[in-house]
Motif scaffolding. Structure first.
Motif: not given
Length: 398
Positions: A93-99
């Motif tokens: 469920i962990k995620k990394v983005d530009d937001r």
């Protein structure tokens, strides 16, 4: 282990800290908890949440993720968006983005999900423990439970017009009912059971808005909301709507100044039966290949939304057909009897009545063809053979 710049308190809890728990079987799939979660640490149907294993904290090389006061803290200034936390997440469920916040999917135990749940099925063990909901098992083939709120959502979705509203309660005409379960899957408050089973809820997208210029602060909407999800803003003499809810629409109906707007877009319904040909894994690419070999186009692919619809052999088309061109037949597979749809094109007058009642919207009129109707399942199982050839466990004959 965490790097040295994280500090000694940054990779462990000082006491027993438990992750949130959701009673999945009782869930309304309203997505309220998912929408209110500030870190996007909740996913619904399929259910997935942060389990507070601290793998992400331990993997963070800069100390952007750190445990402070028994809560995972995130500092975006230190975050390099390297993705190390997402790679080690045990639930995915962990995620990394530009937001902002760039790193999301970790639970901060803010309790917002517990507070917003309209039926109190979310707990934080040892901190907020909501009692387990008992799931009823009615013996009737179809029954409207006492928790029906009289919202009127079910009558319009019934393919054979078997449901009416009487005294602010749904009433089912069992002589008309074909037990397709579309009403149960659509009911916002789990008040309809078919064959004694808790229905698989239809996913939905809601557009819920308040026209603040029209609102007069009468709070009629807040008072009628079955889940107490509409909050009163007494300071501004107005109300605050939830980002998501079961979408029963009772609030819209009582608003005296038409200040509320609610639009609901439902995903296709599914078969309630444990027997028959069912989709058990919505693998789009495999199902697309299955649709290509179906001789009656009973599997419908939407390229834009990457969604799949399939005839559930509910019999609504056969019940409605005025000429008898469509009927529910029988076929045996592996020594077991199954329902199938039988079509006689010579009796079809292309009236379209069957298309109007199909709960899955798979039926279609074909002009100038020897077979003017397509989209019904004859249980030939060619699609199942194709699915198993590509990837087992996508379609199943139960």
């Amino acid at each position: 282990m965490a790097s040295s710049n994280q500090g000694s308190n940054c990779n462990s809890f000082s006491k027993d800290v438990a992750a949130i728990e959701i009673q999945e079987k009782a869930c309304l799939v309203c997505d309220a908890c998912k929408e209110i979660c500030p870190t996007e640490a909740i996913e619904i149907a399929p259910f997935n949440t942060c389990v507070l294993c601290l793998s992400c904290v331990n993997a963070c090389p800069t100390g952007a993720l750190c445990v402070i006061n028994d809560t995972i803290n995130y500092n975006p200034i230190k975050c390099t968006k390297c993705g190390a936390c997402a790679k080690v997440c045990t639930t995915g469920i962990k995620k990394v983005d530009d937001r902002l916040p760039y790193s999301k999917g970790h639970c901060v135990l803010c309790e917002l999900c517990v507070g917003i749940c309209p039926i109190d099925i979310i707990s934080i063990p040892n901190k907020i423990d909501n009692p387990k909901k008992e799931i009823p098992s009615p013996k009737e083939a179809i029954v409207v439970m006492d928790n029906c709120v009289g919202c009127g959502v079910c009558p319009p979705v019934c393919p054979v017009e078997a449901i009416t509203m009487e005294n602010d309660r749904a009433v089912v005409d069992t002589e008309k009912c074909i037990y397709c379960s579309v009403c149960a899957q659509t009911c916002p408050w789990n008040a309809i059971f078919v064959n004694g089973k808790m229905p698989t809820k239809r996913h939905k997208k809601i557009d819920f808005k308040l026209d603040s210029e029209k609102c007069i602060g009468c709070i009629a909407c807040a008072e009628i909301c079955p889940g107490d999800m509409i909050k009163i803003d007494s300071k501004n003499i107005a109300v605050e709507l939830p980002k998501a809810c079961p979408a029963c629409g009772l609030c819209v109906g009582v608003c005296p100044v038409d200040a509320l707007y609610l639009d609901v877009d439902y995903d296709p319904a599914k078969s309630v039966n444990e027997e028959g040909l069912v989709i058990v894994n919505e693998d789009y690419n495999t199902l697309k290949k299955c649709a290509e070999v179906c001789p009656t186009d009973a599997i419908v692919i939407n390229e834009e939304s990457k969604s799949v619809k399939m005839c559930i052999v509910c019999g609504a088309c056969a019940t409605t057909c005025p000429t008898g061109a469509l009927k529910v037949g029988n076929i045996k597979h592996n020594g077991k009897d199954y329902n199938r749809i039988v079509f006689n094109p010579s009796m079809c007058n292309s009236c379209g009545d069957c298309i109007a009642v199909c709960p899955m919207n798979t039926l279609e009129l074909v002009k100038g063809d020897k077979h003017p109707i397509k989209g019904y399942c004859v249980m030939c199982l060619i699609c199942l053979e194709k699915a198993n050839e590509i990837k087992k466990g996508v379609l199943e004959l139960k």
